[in-house]
Design a protein around this motif. Structure first.
Motif, PDB file in Angstrom:
ATOM      1  N   GLU A 121       0.818  -1.232   0.000  1.00  0.00           N
ATOM      2  CA  GLU A 121       0.000   0.000   0.000  1.00  0.00           C
ATOM      3  C   GLU A 121       0.841   1.266   0.000  1.00  0.00           C
ATOM      4  O   GLU A 121       0.495   2.258  -0.646  1.00  0.00           O
ATOM      5  CB  GLU A 121      -0.919  -0.015   1.230  1.00  0.00           C
ATOM      6  CG  GLU A 121      -1.861   1.171   1.307  1.00  0.00           C
ATOM      7  CD  GLU A 121      -2.766   1.137   2.531  1.00  0.00           C
ATOM      8  OE1 GLU A 121      -3.576   2.072   2.688  1.00  0.00           O
ATOM      9  OE2 GLU A 121      -2.646   0.174   3.336  1.00  0.00           O
ATOM     10  N   TYR A 122       1.959   1.252   0.718  1.00  0.00           N
ATOM     11  CA  TYR A 122       2.767   2.462   0.858  1.00  0.00           C
ATOM     12  C   TYR A 122       4.119   2.359   0.151  1.00  0.00           C
ATOM     13  O   TYR A 122       4.956   3.252   0.286  1.00  0.00           O
ATOM     14  CB  TYR A 122       3.005   2.775   2.337  1.00  0.00           C
ATOM     15  CG  TYR A 122       1.733   2.980   3.129  1.00  0.00           C
ATOM     16  CD1 TYR A 122       0.921   4.086   2.885  1.00  0.00           C
ATOM     17  CD2 TYR A 122       1.337   2.074   4.106  1.00  0.00           C
ATOM     18  CE1 TYR A 122      -0.253   4.277   3.605  1.00  0.00           C
ATOM     19  CE2 TYR A 122       0.166   2.255   4.823  1.00  0.00           C
ATOM     20  CZ  TYR A 122      -0.630   3.361   4.567  1.00  0.00           C
ATOM     21  OH  TYR A 122      -1.795   3.551   5.271  1.00  0.00           O
ATOM     22  N   ASP A 123       4.353   1.272  -0.572  1.00  0.00           N
ATOM     23  CA  ASP A 123       5.679   1.040  -1.161  1.00  0.00           C
ATOM     24  C   ASP A 123       6.135   2.162  -2.091  1.00  0.00           C
ATOM     25  O   ASP A 123       7.330   2.412  -2.231  1.00  0.00           O
ATOM     26  CB  ASP A 123       5.712  -0.291  -1.911  1.00  0.00           C
ATOM     27  CG  ASP A 123       5.856  -1.480  -0.975  1.00  0.00           C
ATOM     28  OD1 ASP A 123       6.012  -1.252   0.243  1.00  0.00           O
ATOM     29  OD2 ASP A 123       5.799  -2.626  -1.445  1.00  0.00           O
ATOM     30  N   VAL A 221      12.115   2.575   9.595  1.00  0.00           N
ATOM     31  CA  VAL A 221      11.771   3.095   8.274  1.00  0.00           C
ATOM     32  C   VAL A 221      10.260   3.164   8.157  1.00  0.00           C
ATOM     33  O   VAL A 221       9.571   2.150   8.333  1.00  0.00           O
ATOM     34  CB  VAL A 221      12.323   2.202   7.138  1.00  0.00           C
ATOM     35  CG1 VAL A 221      12.057   2.844   5.781  1.00  0.00           C
ATOM     36  CG2 VAL A 221      13.809   1.951   7.319  1.00  0.00           C
ATOM     37  N   VAL A 222       9.731   4.352   7.878  1.00  0.00           N
ATOM     38  CA  VAL A 222       8.284   4.516   7.709  1.00  0.00           C
ATOM     39  C   VAL A 222       8.023   5.314   6.427  1.00  0.00           C
ATOM     40  O   VAL A 222       8.882   6.070   5.961  1.00  0.00           O
ATOM     41  CB  VAL A 222       7.638   5.239   8.914  1.00  0.00           C
ATOM     42  CG1 VAL A 222       7.822   4.445  10.192  1.00  0.00           C
ATOM     43  CG2 VAL A 222       8.197   6.642   9.091  1.00  0.00           C
ATOM     44  N   PRO A 223       6.822   5.153   5.842  1.00  0.00           N
ATOM     45  CA  PRO A 223       6.501   5.920   4.634  1.00  0.00           C
ATOM     46  C   PRO A 223       6.155   7.365   4.977  1.00  0.00           C
ATOM     47  O   PRO A 223       5.554   7.647   6.018  1.00  0.00           O
ATOM     48  CB  PRO A 223       5.273   5.189   4.071  1.00  0.00           C
ATOM     49  CG  PRO A 223       4.645   4.538   5.256  1.00  0.00           C
ATOM     50  CD  PRO A 223       5.757   4.193   6.194  1.00  0.00           C
ATOM     51  N   VAL A 224       6.539   8.281   4.110  1.00  0.00           N
ATOM     52  CA  VAL A 224       6.199   9.690   4.288  1.00  0.00           C
ATOM     53  C   VAL A 224       4.696   9.873   4.081  1.00  0.00           C
ATOM     54  O   VAL A 224       4.108   9.281   3.171  1.00  0.00           O
ATOM     55  CB  VAL A 224       7.001  10.562   3.290  1.00  0.00           C
ATOM     56  CG1 VAL A 224       6.503  11.996   3.283  1.00  0.00           C
ATOM     57  CG2 VAL A 224       8.488  10.519   3.631  1.00  0.00           C
ATOM     58  N   VAL A 225       4.068  10.667   4.941  1.00  0.00           N
ATOM     59  CA  VAL A 225       2.617  10.864   4.839  1.00  0.00           C
ATOM     60  C   VAL A 225       2.286  11.748   3.640  1.00  0.00           C
ATOM     61  O   VAL A 225       3.084  12.589   3.217  1.00  0.00           O
ATOM     62  CB  VAL A 225       2.030  11.491   6.123  1.00  0.00           C
ATOM     63  CG1 VAL A 225       2.141  10.548   7.286  1.00  0.00           C
ATOM     64  CG2 VAL A 225       2.698  12.818   6.440  1.00  0.00           C
ATOM     65  N   GLU A 226       1.097  11.538   3.095  1.00  0.00           N
ATOM     66  CA  GLU A 226       0.586  12.359   2.004  1.00  0.00           C
ATOM     67  C   GLU A 226      -0.735  12.977   2.444  1.00  0.00           C
ATOM     68  O   GLU A 226      -1.304  12.611   3.470  1.00  0.00           O
ATOM     69  CB  GLU A 226       0.404  11.509   0.740  1.00  0.00           C
ATOM     70  CG  GLU A 226       1.730  10.988   0.189  1.00  0.00           C
ATOM     71  CD  GLU A 226       1.568  10.190  -1.095  1.00  0.00           C
ATOM     72  OE1 GLU A 226       0.402   9.885  -1.476  1.00  0.00           O
ATOM     73  OE2 GLU A 226       2.598   9.842  -1.700  1.00  0.00           O
ATOM     74  N   GLN A 227      -1.241  13.918   1.638  1.00  0.00           N
ATOM     75  CA  GLN A 227      -2.455  14.636   2.014  1.00  0.00           C
ATOM     76  C   GLN A 227      -3.652  13.702   2.178  1.00  0.00           C
ATOM     77  O   GLN A 227      -4.570  13.984   2.941  1.00  0.00           O
ATOM     78  CB  GLN A 227      -2.762  15.713   0.966  1.00  0.00           C
ATOM     79  CG  GLN A 227      -1.771  16.871   0.991  1.00  0.00           C
ATOM     80  CD  GLN A 227      -2.127  17.962  -0.009  1.00  0.00           C
ATOM     81  OE1 GLN A 227      -3.000  17.777  -0.853  1.00  0.00           O
ATOM     82  NE2 GLN A 227      -1.462  19.099   0.090  1.00  0.00           N
TER      83      GLN A 227
END
Length: 373
Positions: A121-123, A221-227
């Motif tokens: 989902e966040y790759d 390691v985490v995914p950067v958030v988006e709007q």
């Protein structure tokens, strides 16, 4: 053992590359490139610097990925032509050249195939990386700083922009912690397998008796958030501290209290930012980091809940994942995939693609087995 027929290898590579082209959806990629080029040509875009940079980064990544696929297809066709020439001329030198190019193309196709395995989902997100010194005293702090350099050099090798949000320096040497972002599409999907504890064994340069020291550093390691992401954060559950940024040895970096530290009291998560001159900018960046960490925690909790409903245990990749041994012998070994490299110097200089590609395949296999069971 009979030698493998190059024609069979060529057919297999052609089929693999065709599968990759299908998964990547080249026509859709070309439409996205055209749309991004149109956006980047709009002078109004640069009124919003952050959005403009995101558009140009995505365009650059898609163009590079498209060129990589099309160049590989051309190289494969050229190898076919080389073998045909070698057969017509009965020329051993041309056949040797074709064999060498076939091996090179085969490796390139295998590396590209790894990209198709990143379908989480966040790759596709950029990656937010946090490194913390763990057990080992001053050696652990020094080790944490070496790891930061390793990932920065890896990003540099791939022309991925990075930005350091915060670094907390240790008193004697090294760092207590650091947080930085890798600004490239699929950076999270690429680096998420690096999450966990990294162990270093060496003769300590800080021990006057020259004894062997084992030290540990943790990587998050985490995914950067988006709007489009939604994470509820109650302001009353936050403790916000401001302080003066500092560099190695405690020296002041800024003359004002512009650095910001935010503690999320319910979870205990603490994030900091000190890279901007403005306290407001640092607070906004720190809030984004906090949202990213809370989003990842929410995702993990949901995954654990689903696993519990299915009667499964959850496997955590946040344990010791890799050993870096510099004494009494030299080797870097991944404990999950079994990949070993006998040149720690190259690895610590950012040459970690072999580890990353193997762990992406390993994680995909683990996820497939979990889904099937």
């Amino acid at each position: 053992m009979a030698a493998i027929d190059p024609q069979d290898q060529l057919k297999e590579l052609d089929a693999t590359l065709s599968g990759i082209e299908q998964v990547l959806d080249i026509p859709a990629m070309e439409r996205d490139i055209a749309g991004l080029r149109e956006q980047s040509a709009d002078p109004e875009l640069w009124n919003d610097q952050e959005r403009a940079q995101a558009v140009t980064r995505k365009l650059s990544h898609l163009e590079a990925e498209h060129n990589r696929v099309t160049a590989l297809r051309q190289r494969l066709e050229d190898v076919v032509t080389l073998y045909e020439l070698a057969g017509e001329m009965d020329d051993a030198d041309t056949r040797e050249e074709a064999d060498g190019e076939l091996a090179s193309v085969q490796k390139a196709v295998q590396q590209l195939e790894v990209r198709t395995l990143m379908s989480g989902e966040y790759d596709a997100r950029e990656a937010l990386v946090t490194i913390n010194a763990q057990a080992g005293g001053v050696d652990a702090a020094d080790w944490a700083q070496q790891l930061q350099r390793m990932y920065m050099r890896w990003a540099e090798r791939h022309n991925y922009p990075t930005e350091v949000y915060e670094t907390s320096y240790a008193e004697e040497a090294g760092i207590k912690s650091t947080t930085f972002v890798v600004k490239a599409p699929y950076a999270y999907g690429t680096l998420r397998g690096e999450h966990g504890t990294h162990r270093l064994v060496r003769i300590s340069p800080f021990d006057n008796q020259g004894r062997r020291q084992t030290s540990f550093a943790g990587l998050d390691v985490v995914p950067v958030v988006e709007q489009s992401d939604h994470v509820d954060i109650d302001e009353s559950e936050l403790r916000i501290d401001v302080y003066r940024s500092s560099g190695p040895g405690g020296q002041g970096v800024n003359t004002t209290d512009s650095a910001v530290r935010i503690t999320h009291i319910p979870s205990g998560i603490v994030v900091s930012c000190q890279n901007e001159r403005s306290q407001l900018q640092n607070k906004a960046t720190a809030m984004n980091v906090l949202q990213a960490k809370l989003l990842e925690r929410k995702r993990q909790e949901e995954a654990e809940k689903m696993a519990s409903l299915r009667g499964e245990g959850t496997s955590s990749w946040g344990t010791q994942i890799r050993n870096y041994v510099l004494h009494p012998y030299q080797i870097v070994k991944d404990l999950r995939t079994g990949v070993e490299v006998g040149n720690p110097t190259a690895v610590l200089d950012g040459d970690i693609d072999e580890f990353i590609e193997a762990e992406i395949r390993w994680m995909r296999q683990q996820e497939s087995e979990a889904t099937a069971s």
